[in-house]
Design a protein around this motif. Structure first.
Motif, mmCIF file in Angstrom:
data_model
loop_
_atom_site.group_PDB
_atom_site.id
_atom_site.type_symbol
_atom_site.label_atom_id
_atom_site.label_comp_id
_atom_site.label_asym_id
_atom_site.label_seq_id
_atom_site.Cartn_x
_atom_site.Cartn_y
_atom_site.Cartn_z
ATOM 1 N N ILE A 147 4.602 5.688 -5.280
ATOM 2 C CA ILE A 147 5.028 5.834 -6.762
ATOM 3 C C ILE A 147 3.936 6.577 -7.498
ATOM 4 C CG2 ILE A 147 4.830 4.364 -8.824
ATOM 5 C CD1 ILE A 147 6.178 2.146 -6.885
ATOM 6 N N LYS A 148 2.740 6.568 -6.810
ATOM 7 C CA LYS A 148 1.545 7.418 -7.539
ATOM 8 C C LYS A 148 1.674 8.694 -7.359
ATOM 9 C CE LYS A 148 -2.083 8.100 -4.923
ATOM 10 N NZ LYS A 148 -3.389 7.879 -4.215
ATOM 11 N N HIS A 149 2.656 9.046 -6.309
ATOM 12 C CA HIS A 149 2.726 10.531 -6.322
ATOM 13 C C HIS A 149 4.386 11.073 -6.784
ATOM 14 C CE1 HIS A 149 -0.605 11.896 -3.592
ATOM 15 N NE2 HIS A 149 -0.595 10.764 -3.100
ATOM 16 N N LYS A 190 10.486 7.435 -6.988
ATOM 17 C CA LYS A 190 10.827 6.341 -7.710
ATOM 18 C C LYS A 190 11.463 5.238 -6.660
ATOM 19 C CE LYS A 190 11.689 8.411 -12.190
ATOM 20 N NZ LYS A 190 12.580 8.539 -13.227
ATOM 21 N N GLU A 226 2.834 1.714 -3.341
ATOM 22 C CA GLU A 226 1.812 2.284 -4.482
ATOM 23 C C GLU A 226 1.589 3.535 -4.388
ATOM 24 O OE1 GLU A 226 -1.604 -0.381 -4.115
ATOM 25 O OE2 GLU A 226 -0.768 -1.997 -5.359
ATOM 26 N N THR A 227 1.288 4.096 -3.176
ATOM 27 C CA THR A 227 1.113 5.576 -2.889
ATOM 28 C C THR A 227 2.173 6.365 -3.314
ATOM 29 O OG1 THR A 227 -0.394 4.723 -0.906
ATOM 30 C CG2 THR A 227 0.324 6.970 -0.947
ATOM 31 N N ASP A 251 -2.805 10.788 2.956
ATOM 32 C CA ASP A 251 -3.277 9.215 2.480
ATOM 33 C C ASP A 251 -3.237 8.371 3.984
ATOM 34 O OD1 ASP A 251 -3.188 8.761 -0.568
ATOM 35 O OD2 ASP A 251 -1.698 10.409 -0.160
ATOM 36 N N LYS A 272 0.781 -1.291 -0.048
ATOM 37 C CA LYS A 272 0.059 0.192 -0.052
ATOM 38 C C LYS A 272 0.886 1.316 0.112
ATOM 39 C CE LYS A 272 -4.034 1.983 1.014
ATOM 40 N NZ LYS A 272 -5.381 1.900 0.334
#
Length: 225
Positions: free
Chosen positions: A80-82, A85, A77-78, A132, A74
């Motif tokens: 990387i979404k923002h 790297k 993913e958060t 988040d 979780k």
């Protein structure tokens, strides 16, 4: 730990800002992809309408074998979404480049440390994490994974004084005398001599603590090994 040492070195030389955060109830953020059931919690009447019932979990919970993995997925993913790297060399390290300036985030379970030359970049990442997850801002880095961090001019001092003081009473060595080398110089060890321990868990626990202490005390490495 090698990554932590390397980043502390870079921060000391280049004058990077170091801040830390803590995730509140980190494992509760994980999303379950499989069906998991648990017995009724203590206090819930299991003799009435709930008799013979179990609970189906919608989210991860402390005590599950997959909790730590689900939380890490979780968080990854958060981040990387923002736009961060993930390092291919150390999966606990995430980097971000804004205005050609490097920012680094390193995570260990629910402890997060932020490195950057720009304080504004650290604030941006903090705001993103707050949006988040439930986070606790601990300010400038002072204590991480049992390491006490003290900042000076182009120097960062790392020690495990508190960690060491916690180990001593646990192993009944509060009143021991200090020695330059913590090993008997004339001890002769044999694989066939002595009595076997009936319970090796305490011994293994102590050896593990001493191995971790060598992070900042390389002088005891030979004795520990």
């Amino acid at each position: 730990m090698a990554s932590v040492k390397m980043l502390l070195l870079v921060a000391a030389v280049k004058g990077w800002h170091l801040h830390q955060m803590d995730v509140t109830n980190a494992f509760l953020n994980g999303d379950l992809s499989e069906e998991v059931y648990m017995v009724l919690p203590p206090g819930l009447d299991s003799s009435g309408k709930y008799k013979g019932k179990v609970c189906k979990l919608r989210k991860s919970l402390y005590g599950l074998k997959q909790s730590s993995r689900k939380w890490y997925v979780k968080l990854t993913e958060t981040l990387i979404k923002h736009g961060l790297k993930q390092s291919p060399c150390d999966y606990s390290i995430f980097t971000s480049t804004v205005l050609n300036e490097l920012g680094v985030l390193i995570v260990y379970v629910d402890d997060i440390v932020l490195w950057s030359i720009r304080l504004e970049a650290i604030k941006d990442v903090k705001n993103m994490l707050h949006a988040d997850f439930r986070m606790k801002d601990l300010g400038e880095l002072s204590y991480f994974l049992g390491l006490e961090v003290t900042r000076g001019k182009q120097v960062i001092i790392v020690s495990q004084r508190k960690y060491c003081l916690d180990v001593l009473p646990e192993s009944s060595f509060e009143s021991c005398k200090p020695a330059p080398t913590p090993i008997f110089n004339k001890e002769v060890l044999s694989s066939s001599g002595g009595e076997l321990l009936t319970d090796i868990s305490e011994y293994m626990h102590l050896v593990g603590q001493l191995q971790y202490l060598t992070t900042t005390r390389p002088d005891i490495t030979f004795a520990v090994q």
